[in-house]
Design a protein around this motif. Structure first.
Motif, PDB file in Angstrom:
ATOM      1  N   VAL A 179       0.835  -1.158   0.250  1.00  0.00           N
ATOM      2  CA  VAL A 179      -0.130  -0.051   0.075  1.00  0.00           C
ATOM      3  C   VAL A 179       0.679   1.289  -0.070  1.00  0.00           C
ATOM      4  O   VAL A 179       0.677   2.181  -0.848  1.00  0.00           O
ATOM      5  CB  VAL A 179      -0.807   0.166   1.135  1.00  0.00           C
ATOM      6  CG1 VAL A 179      -1.674   1.105   1.336  1.00  0.00           C
ATOM      7  CG2 VAL A 179      -2.128  -1.089   0.877  1.00  0.00           C
ATOM      8  N   TRP A 180       1.862   1.375   0.976  1.00  0.00           N
ATOM      9  CA  TRP A 180       2.785   2.509   0.920  1.00  0.00           C
ATOM     10  C   TRP A 180       3.531   2.732  -0.505  1.00  0.00           C
ATOM     11  O   TRP A 180       3.828   3.640  -0.909  1.00  0.00           O
ATOM     12  CB  TRP A 180       3.644   2.498   2.005  1.00  0.00           C
ATOM     13  CG  TRP A 180       3.093   2.864   3.174  1.00  0.00           C
ATOM     14  CD1 TRP A 180       2.606   2.185   4.291  1.00  0.00           C
ATOM     15  CD2 TRP A 180       2.501   4.166   3.517  1.00  0.00           C
ATOM     16  NE1 TRP A 180       2.135   2.996   5.383  1.00  0.00           N
ATOM     17  CE2 TRP A 180       1.983   4.052   5.012  1.00  0.00           C
ATOM     18  CE3 TRP A 180       2.488   5.482   2.789  1.00  0.00           C
ATOM     19  CZ2 TRP A 180       1.266   5.265   5.400  1.00  0.00           C
ATOM     20  CZ3 TRP A 180       1.952   6.827   3.464  1.00  0.00           C
ATOM     21  CH2 TRP A 180       1.343   6.467   4.830  1.00  0.00           C
ATOM     22  N   HIS A 181       3.905   1.593  -1.226  1.00  0.00           N
ATOM     23  CA  HIS A 181       4.564   1.463  -2.472  1.00  0.00           C
ATOM     24  C   HIS A 181       3.534   1.981  -3.519  1.00  0.00           C
ATOM     25  O   HIS A 181       4.127   3.023  -4.154  1.00  0.00           O
ATOM     26  CB  HIS A 181       5.020   0.250  -2.819  1.00  0.00           C
ATOM     27  CG  HIS A 181       5.625  -0.032  -4.189  1.00  0.00           C
ATOM     28  ND1 HIS A 181       7.041   0.051  -4.075  1.00  0.00           N
ATOM     29  CD2 HIS A 181       5.173   0.038  -5.358  1.00  0.00           C
ATOM     30  CE1 HIS A 181       7.327  -0.184  -5.462  1.00  0.00           C
ATOM     31  NE2 HIS A 181       6.246   0.075  -6.117  1.00  0.00           N
ATOM     32  N   GLU A 182       2.506   1.730  -3.461  1.00  0.00           N
ATOM     33  CA  GLU A 182       1.497   2.368  -4.459  1.00  0.00           C
ATOM     34  C   GLU A 182       1.151   3.688  -4.136  1.00  0.00           C
ATOM     35  O   GLU A 182       0.833   4.636  -5.008  1.00  0.00           O
ATOM     36  CB  GLU A 182       0.237   1.449  -4.540  1.00  0.00           C
ATOM     37  CG  GLU A 182       0.477   0.007  -4.942  1.00  0.00           C
ATOM     38  CD  GLU A 182       1.225   0.383  -6.448  1.00  0.00           C
ATOM     39  OE1 GLU A 182       0.806   0.925  -7.359  1.00  0.00           O
ATOM     40  OE2 GLU A 182       2.129  -0.711  -6.415  1.00  0.00           O
ATOM     41  N   VAL A 183       1.175   4.220  -2.801  1.00  0.00           N
ATOM     42  CA  VAL A 183       0.823   5.712  -2.389  1.00  0.00           C
ATOM     43  C   VAL A 183       2.049   6.518  -2.632  1.00  0.00           C
ATOM     44  O   VAL A 183       1.788   7.550  -3.470  1.00  0.00           O
ATOM     45  CB  VAL A 183       0.662   5.899  -0.854  1.00  0.00           C
ATOM     46  CG1 VAL A 183       0.707   7.476  -0.410  1.00  0.00           C
ATOM     47  CG2 VAL A 183      -0.478   5.111  -0.347  1.00  0.00           C
TER      48      VAL A 183
END
Length: 66
Positions: A45-49
């Motif tokens: 999720v943080w990677h995609e954010v």
């Protein structure tokens, strides 16, 4: 949201043209989780954010520690 391959992959777009949400597929996350599913979901999720915020290349995202 976790999706299975083949499910609806429509992405709604906000006014500025960026997607409101991204799809994360269950299979790859389960395969990469190494027994810690919560940590892998958080990492993805943080990677995609980061991509959503404008960090376009994988090198830029990796420089953030993601």
């Amino acid at each position: 949201m976790l999706q299975r391959r083949g499910q609806d992959q429509t992405v709604a777009h906000a006014d500025e043209g960026r997607p409101r949400f991204d799809l994360c597929f269950r299979g790859p996350i389960l395969r990469c989780s190494r027994g810690n599913l919560r940590a892998e979901v958080k990492r993805v999720v943080w990677h995609e954010v980061a991509h959503w915020l404008g960090y376009e290349t994988e090198e830029q995202v990796q420089a953030l520690g993601l």
